[in-house]
Design a protein around this motif. Structure first.
Motif, short mmCIF file in Angstrom:
data_model
loop_
_atom_site.label_atom_id
_atom_site.label_comp_id
_atom_site.label_asym_id
_atom_site.label_seq_id
_atom_site.Cartn_x
_atom_site.Cartn_y
_atom_site.Cartn_z
N UNK A 1 0.80 -1.08 -0.13
CA UNK A 1 0.20 0.08 -0.04
C UNK A 1 0.87 1.20 -0.01
N UNK A 2 0.59 2.21 -0.88
CA UNK A 2 1.21 3.66 -0.90
C UNK A 2 0.05 4.52 -0.43
N UNK A 3 0.00 5.09 0.57
CA UNK A 3 -1.14 5.86 1.20
C UNK A 3 -2.30 5.27 0.85
N UNK A 4 -3.13 5.65 -0.12
CA UNK A 4 -4.61 5.04 -0.50
C UNK A 4 -4.50 4.33 -1.51
N UNK B 1 -4.73 -0.10 -7.41
CA UNK B 1 -6.06 0.21 -7.07
C UNK B 1 -6.24 1.24 -5.94
N UNK B 2 -6.67 2.05 -6.21
CA UNK B 2 -6.94 3.33 -5.20
C UNK B 2 -8.26 3.21 -4.57
N UNK B 3 -8.30 3.60 -3.40
CA UNK B 3 -9.51 3.39 -2.65
C UNK B 3 -10.49 4.64 -3.05
N UNK B 4 -10.19 5.89 -3.18
CA UNK B 4 -11.22 6.79 -3.31
C UNK B 4 -11.24 7.26 -5.03
N UNK B 5 -10.24 8.07 -5.32
CA UNK B 5 -10.28 8.73 -6.43
C UNK B 5 -9.44 7.85 -7.69
N UNK B 6 -9.71 8.36 -9.08
CA UNK B 6 -9.25 7.75 -10.00
C UNK B 6 -7.70 8.17 -10.34
N UNK C 1 -11.80 1.80 -10.60
CA UNK C 1 -11.13 2.86 -10.53
C UNK C 1 -9.37 2.52 -10.68
N UNK C 2 -9.22 1.14 -11.00
CA UNK C 2 -7.82 0.53 -10.93
C UNK C 2 -7.26 0.57 -12.31
#
Length: 166
Positions: free
Chosen positions: A38-41, A63-68, A107-108
């Motif tokens: 994991x890198x931040x989110x 694969x981000x958690x929030x944004x694209x 958003x991955x």
């Protein structure tokens, strides 16, 4: 037919079935998750598909958690024994068949290429290979880095020992 002949036929049939099952099982595709971090989110996963076959594929997934994510370049950073760094993009290594796919739901971003193209690029540029890592430049400012990798004697990806335990 006597009882011994029937027993030999049953053992032969079981042995034949075992051989056929082994051939089928060895022909099934394999996937090995070499690294996940994991890198931040943002989750970065490096997977190697069919590593012992000629057409082995390396897949890098963000694969981000929030944004694209807005990815610019997928790169490889080569690390010499003296810890000197040299960055090359996949196109500079001569890897032309790069499959980049975007998943709208999660958003991955996924990048896949053949391992033999990477090895061919390393040989053609005469890079002294010790260790390397994959880099993804996101939004022109931040760079997501994978852990260091090396190739085994059978050309499989693995994470070498860092020598730091405590």
């Amino acid at each position: 037919m006597d009882q011994d002949t029937i027993l030999l036929l049953v053992i032969g049939a079981l042995g034949g079935a075992a051989i056929l099952f082994r051939r089928w099982y060895r022909a099934q595709p394999r996937s090995y998750k070499v690294s996940e971090q994991w890198h931040n989110a943002v989750r970065m996963v490096v997977t190697e598909h069919n590593p012992r076959k000629e057409g082995a594929v390396i897949e890098i997934e963000l694969s981000p958690i929030n944004e694209k994510l807005d990815t610019d370049h997928f790169m490889v950073e080569f690390i010499s024994r003296k810890r000197e760094l040299e960055r090359k993009t996949l196109s500079e290594l001569g890897i032309e068949e790069v499959i980049i796919s975007y998943d709208g739901k999660s958003n991955s971003v996924t990048c896949a290429f053949e391992k033999r193209d990477l090895m061919r690029g390393i040989r053609s540029l005469d890079i002294k290979l010790h260790r390397f890592r994959f880099l993804v430049r996101v939004s022109k400012v931040s760079v997501k880095k994978s852990p260091e990798f090396a190739f085994s004697s059978k050309s499989m990806l693995f994470r070498p020992d860092t020598g730091k335990y405590n």
